[in-house]
Design a protein around this motif. Structure first.
Motif, PDB file in Angstrom:
ATOM      1  N   GLU A  28      -6.417   9.952  -7.251  1.00 39.79           N
ATOM      2  CA  GLU A  28      -5.812   9.046  -6.273  1.00 39.79           C
ATOM      3  C   GLU A  28      -4.480   9.565  -5.731  1.00 39.79           C
ATOM      4  O   GLU A  28      -3.979   9.068  -4.725  1.00 39.79           O
ATOM      5  N   ASN A  29      -3.918  10.582  -6.384  1.00 39.29           N
ATOM      6  CA  ASN A  29      -2.665  11.184  -5.909  1.00 39.29           C
ATOM      7  C   ASN A  29      -2.902  12.461  -5.111  1.00 39.29           C
ATOM      8  O   ASN A  29      -1.974  13.243  -4.903  1.00 39.29           O
TER       9      ASN A  29
ATOM     10  N   ILE B   4       2.147   2.591  -7.477  1.00 44.00           N
ATOM     11  CA  ILE B   4       2.952   3.609  -8.142  1.00 44.00           C
ATOM     12  C   ILE B   4       2.293   4.970  -7.966  1.00 44.00           C
ATOM     13  O   ILE B   4       1.103   5.134  -8.240  1.00 44.00           O
ATOM     14  N   TYR B   5       3.091   5.931  -7.499  1.00 49.35           N
ATOM     15  CA  TYR B   5       2.587   7.284  -7.287  1.00 49.35           C
ATOM     16  C   TYR B   5       3.451   8.263  -8.067  1.00 49.35           C
ATOM     17  O   TYR B   5       4.624   8.453  -7.727  1.00 49.35           O
ATOM     18  N   PRO B   6       2.901   8.900  -9.086  1.00 46.97           N
ATOM     19  CA  PRO B   6       3.686   9.892  -9.816  1.00 46.97           C
ATOM     20  C   PRO B   6       3.987  11.101  -8.928  1.00 46.97           C
ATOM     21  O   PRO B   6       3.175  11.447  -8.067  1.00 46.97           O
ATOM     22  N   PHE B  81      -2.333  11.877   8.953  1.00 48.75           N
ATOM     23  CA  PHE B  81      -1.503  12.315   7.838  1.00 48.75           C
ATOM     24  C   PHE B  81      -1.620  11.249   6.764  1.00 48.75           C
ATOM     25  O   PHE B  81      -1.435  10.051   7.034  1.00 48.75           O
ATOM     26  N   HIS B  82      -1.946  11.660   5.564  1.00 50.12           N
ATOM     27  CA  HIS B  82      -2.162  10.708   4.467  1.00 50.12           C
ATOM     28  C   HIS B  82      -1.286  11.115   3.290  1.00 50.12           C
ATOM     29  O   HIS B  82      -1.338  12.269   2.835  1.00 50.12           O
ATOM     30  N   CYS B  83      -0.458  10.180   2.848  1.00 49.13           N
ATOM     31  CA  CYS B  83       0.442  10.490   1.737  1.00 49.13           C
ATOM     32  C   CYS B  83       0.827   9.189   1.046  1.00 49.13           C
ATOM     33  O   CYS B  83       1.025   8.155   1.719  1.00 49.13           O
ATOM     34  N   LEU B  84       0.935   9.213  -0.252  1.00 51.14           N
ATOM     35  CA  LEU B  84       1.318   8.032  -1.032  1.00 51.14           C
ATOM     36  C   LEU B  84       0.446   6.831  -0.664  1.00 51.14           C
ATOM     37  O   LEU B  84       0.937   5.707  -0.565  1.00 51.14           O
ATOM     38  N   GLN B 126       8.487   8.888 -10.278  1.00 43.41           N
ATOM     39  CA  GLN B 126       7.446   8.217  -9.516  1.00 43.41           C
ATOM     40  C   GLN B 126       8.028   7.594  -8.252  1.00 43.41           C
ATOM     41  O   GLN B 126       9.235   7.362  -8.154  1.00 43.41           O
ATOM     42  N   ILE B 127       7.152   7.365  -7.312  1.00 46.84           N
ATOM     43  CA  ILE B 127       7.526   6.682  -6.080  1.00 46.84           C
ATOM     44  C   ILE B 127       6.754   5.376  -6.031  1.00 46.84           C
ATOM     45  O   ILE B 127       5.543   5.349  -6.272  1.00 46.84           O
ATOM     46  N   LEU B 128       7.479   4.307  -5.738  1.00 45.24           N
ATOM     47  CA  LEU B 128       6.857   2.987  -5.669  1.00 45.24           C
ATOM     48  C   LEU B 128       6.833   2.528  -4.219  1.00 45.24           C
ATOM     49  O   LEU B 128       7.819   2.683  -3.491  1.00 45.24           O
TER      50      LEU B 128
END
Lengths: 75, 130
Positions: A28-29, B4-6, B81-84, B126-128
């Motif tokens: 998913e990341n 949450i994205y590490p 563009f796809h991110c987080l 991490q980014i929230l």
């Protein structure tokens, strides 16, 4: 055609290089978990130039390794 | 409930993955430096060129203040563009000359982080997102 490898094996084989991977699984990341190594090089631009021939394949650029400890980034 | 994205840490830097693509083409996953000191998301000019993007003297440009002075960089609209976990269409990015040994394909800048109200938790790496 190269075999599909888990990312752990790709990282073992291509330390300190950029790898262009036709991925078959990502999490998913957007981290590749397995794929086929299409090319590898210490120079990422070499891999950029290969993109036109892989328009029909989902690919990832993966850098294998850590930054050198004596390298600072200020962009 | 926040997503949450590490992030990946190397040295004192954080990296995250993003994917970009032309419409009707397969995605390309990239490694971006998370940079709160960058006002604009930027991608390697060589990468953008090989993705089929072009620019000319008449392409809008942005002035960038760098350690070596002010430079002009073309502004290119990326199809998607796809991110987080966030997908953007026609995202404007700067086309910049990255050193060959830069360890990144581009920079995730404050334009994206602010737009999606990102919170960077340095301690937890991490980014929230809300």
């Amino acid at each position: 055609m190269s075999p599909v490898l888990p990312i752990s094996e790709i990282k073992q084989q291509y330390q300190d290089e950029w790898v262009l991977i036709a991925y078959t699984q990502v999490d998913e990341n957007l981290s590749v978990t397995e794929g086929e190594v299409l090319a590898h090089s210490p120079n990422v631009e070499t891999l950029y130039h290969l993109l036109p021939q892989y328009r029909d394949r989902a690919v990832a650029f993966e850098y294998v390794g850590d930054l050198p400890e004596d390298l600072a980034f200020i962009l | 409930m926040r997503s949450i994205y590490p992030v990946q840490k190397s040295g004192n830097l954080f990296f995250t993955n993003a994917s970009v693509a032309r419409f009707n083409e397969e995605p390309r996953i990239l490694r971006l430096l998370v940079d709160t000191g960058a006002s604009q998301t930027s991608l390697s000019n060589v990468l953008l060129s090989e993705l089929g993007y072009t620019w000319s003297d008449s392409t809008p440009k942005a002035a960038i203040l760098t350690g070596n002075g002010v430079i002009q960089a073309p502004v290119v609209q990326v199809d998607w563009f796809h991110c987080l976990g966030q997908r953007s269409e026609n995202l404007p990015v700067l086309s910049i000359d990255l050193p060959i040994s830069s360890y990144i394909n581009g920079i995730l800048g404050m334009d994206f982080l602010l737009r999606f109200e990102a919170v960077i938790d340095v301690g937890k790496r991490q980014i929230l997102l809300p």
